[in-house]
Design an enzyme around this catalytic site. Structure first.
Site, PDB file in Angstrom:
ATOM      1  N   PHE A 105       0.815  -1.219   0.000  1.00  0.00           N
ATOM      2  CA  PHE A 105       0.000   0.000   0.000  1.00  0.00           C
ATOM      3  C   PHE A 105       0.849   1.269   0.000  1.00  0.00           C
ATOM      4  O   PHE A 105       0.354   2.357   0.279  1.00  0.00           O
ATOM      5  CB  PHE A 105      -0.948   0.002   1.213  1.00  0.00           C
ATOM      6  CG  PHE A 105      -1.886  -1.184   1.225  1.00  0.00           C
ATOM      7  CD1 PHE A 105      -2.946  -1.248   0.333  1.00  0.00           C
ATOM      8  CD2 PHE A 105      -1.666  -2.252   2.069  1.00  0.00           C
ATOM      9  CE1 PHE A 105      -3.798  -2.349   0.309  1.00  0.00           C
ATOM     10  CE2 PHE A 105      -2.504  -3.362   2.058  1.00  0.00           C
ATOM     11  CZ  PHE A 105      -3.578  -3.411   1.176  1.00  0.00           C
ATOM     12  N   ALA A 125      -9.200  18.323  -4.277  1.00  0.00           N
ATOM     13  CA  ALA A 125      -9.653  18.479  -5.674  1.00  0.00           C
ATOM     14  C   ALA A 125      -8.479  18.971  -6.515  1.00  0.00           C
ATOM     15  O   ALA A 125      -7.604  19.677  -6.021  1.00  0.00           O
ATOM     16  CB  ALA A 125     -10.796  19.484  -5.730  1.00  0.00           C
ATOM     17  N   CYS A 148      -0.557   3.522 -10.688  1.00  0.00           N
ATOM     18  CA  CYS A 148      -1.423   2.599  -9.940  1.00  0.00           C
ATOM     19  C   CYS A 148      -2.916   2.837 -10.152  1.00  0.00           C
ATOM     20  O   CYS A 148      -3.612   1.962 -10.679  1.00  0.00           O
ATOM     21  CB  CYS A 148      -1.097   2.691  -8.461  1.00  0.00           C
ATOM     22  SG  CYS A 148       0.648   2.447  -8.143  1.00  0.00           S
TER      23      CYS A 148
END
Ligand code: UGA
Length: 438
Positions: A153, A253, A261
């Site tokens: 991760f 944003a 990925c």
């Protein structure tokens, strides 16, 4: 101390190898390129990753970390072998497993003692079983082995930190005993370990990346609505993210998600789902919003600049995010392509990604500083929010431009300050008129 072999020296492979060595193991990293192996022996890394060079050097000198192109050498003493090779997108969006297949065959033909094969590459659900089949089919010696899925991760740019400070370790296997042995490697990291079956572990990786991409596409859709309604998406994200059920992360944003990925994994899960008779409507919308987000940059610029023919536009930041030189699926590529397609001359600057960018976009003018990018430009677009761009003398930038138009694709600057400096400022999802002071 365990003997570990890691196959692959990309972001995942090299970080995993170096960090496992740092935890006291003896690690040997195998890759096919002699040039990369020779460079690594000299301390030259094939990737830019903060903090990694120092860990590689320290463990190499302590003889806990070594590099080779020989599978025989890598596997000779290994009790664990990590597969950390690339799984790029195939033509239909499916994950291309040729490197994983090759790797499994190479391991199978060299097995001389019992081993645990750990897959760290992001692979379609079912690949763990398939790796076991390949090993069974190709192994020349009848030695015991088990396959464990251990999805990674870590984020590029903070890979070492993420490896050493994981939120959880996920392990999936048909052999609980093998999974527990792998869990022991991570004991020094003192984190939650989830042991499950192979398919579930593989799915956890896709579901995690897809959810994070969904969060970003969601906030980008909110940004468009904020623009239309005169609200500020940064404050909306702050207000929403303060709810513990939602959380503040990945609500920034911007010009959309890219990298090696998210684009590949969202596409791959949508493909897997569709081929199994599911209708991944949300994943499709998540991808579509992301695509539109890049187009919105051009639309918004057009609103203030008219057309781009004969105009010069400066781009700040090229890598898909800060602290990496990775250009894979970087939003900058498509944005620059669209600007050039509409007749703009584009010049750009990035602190570390320009060498990689040159290989993909040789036709760009590369500058040696952000000031050179702005000088004489008709518009400036910030695409990647490197820290260096937060400290610029924006007054000097505004004065040096032919037209001081600033499109802040990552909401890095304060709109009021930019307007006070004379910029025609546009951000993402920010009201054109500032709210009244409190
Ligand atoms: C991502 C995941 O975050 C890692 O957990 C995972 O291990 C990794 O993929 C992988 O599968 O190997 P990474 O691609 O390195 O990591 O980068 P992120 O930091 O997740 O950013 C991805 C993209 O999302 C970037 O383009 C970034 O600019 C964008 N982003 C991120 C936003 O637009 N807004 C945000 O709030 C956060």
């Amino acid at each position: 101390m365990k003997n570990i072999c890691v196959i692959g020296v990309g972001y995942v492979g090299l970080v995993t190898g170096a960090c496992l060595a740092d935890l006291g193991n003896r690690v040997i990293c195998v890759n096919r390129s002699k040039e990369k192996a020779d460079n690594l022996h000299k301390g030259i890394l094939p990737i830019f990753e903060p903090g990694l060079e120092e860990i590689v050097q320290r463990n190499y000198e302590a003889k806990r970390l070594d590099f080779t192109t020989s599978y025989d050498k890598g596997l000779r003493d290994a009790e664990f072998v990590f597969i950390a090779v690339g799984t790029p997108s195939g033509s239909e969006g499916e994950a291309d497993l040729s490197h994983v297949t090759q790797c499994a065959e190479d391991i199978a033909t060299r097995l001389v003692k019992p081993i645990i094969i750990i897959n760290k590459s992001t692979v379609p659900i079912g690949t763990g079983d398939w790796v076991a089949d390949i090993i069974n089919e190709h192994r020349v010696n009848d030695v015991e082995f088990a396959v464990v899925s251990n999805p990674e991760f870590l984020r590029e740019g903070s890979g070492v930190y993420d490896f050493m400070n994981p939120d959880r370790i996920v392990l999936g296997s048909t052999s609980r005993q093998a999974a527990e042995k792998v869990a022991e490697l991570y004991t020094p990291l003192q984190t939650t370990t989830i042991i499950t079956d192979l398919h579930t572990a593989e799915m956890i990786k896709y579901a995690s990346n897809c959810f994070l991409a969904t969060k970003i596409s969601f906030i980008n859709e909110m940004a468009s609505i904020c623009e239309a309604l005169g609200a500020d998406v940064r404050e909306v994200a702050l207000g929403m993210g303060s709810d513990r059920r939602i959380g503040p992360a990945f609500l920034g944003a911007g010009v959309g998600w890219g990298g090696s990925c998210f684009p590949k994994d969202v596409r791959a899960l949508a493909h897997i789902a569709a081929t199994h008779g599911c209708h991944p409507q949300m994943l499709r919308a998540v991808m579509e919003i992301n695509q539109d987000q890049r187009k919105r940059v051009i639309q918004r610029l057009r609103e203030v600049m008219g057309n781009f023919r004969g105009k010069t536009i400066g781009v700040l930041g090229l890598s898909f995010k800060p602290n990496t030189d990775d250009m894979r699926d970087a939003p900058s590529i498509e944005i620059i392509h669209m600007l050039q397609h509409e007749g703009a001359q584009v010049k750009a600057y990035d602190p570390v990604a320009m060498n990689n960018a040159r290989k993909i976009m040789p036709q760009l003018t590369y500058c040696d500083s952000p000031y050179a990018v702005a000088d004489g430009a008709d518009g400036l677009v910030l695409v990647t929010e490197w820290n260096e761009f937060k400290q610029l003398d924006m007054g000097r930038i505004a004065r040096s431009m032919r037209q001081p138009i600033l499109f802040d694709g990552r909401n890095t600057y304060d709109p009021d300050k930019m307007k006070a400096l004379g910029f025609i400022y546009r951000g993402i999802g920010r009201a054109a008129i500032s709210p009244p002071a409190a």
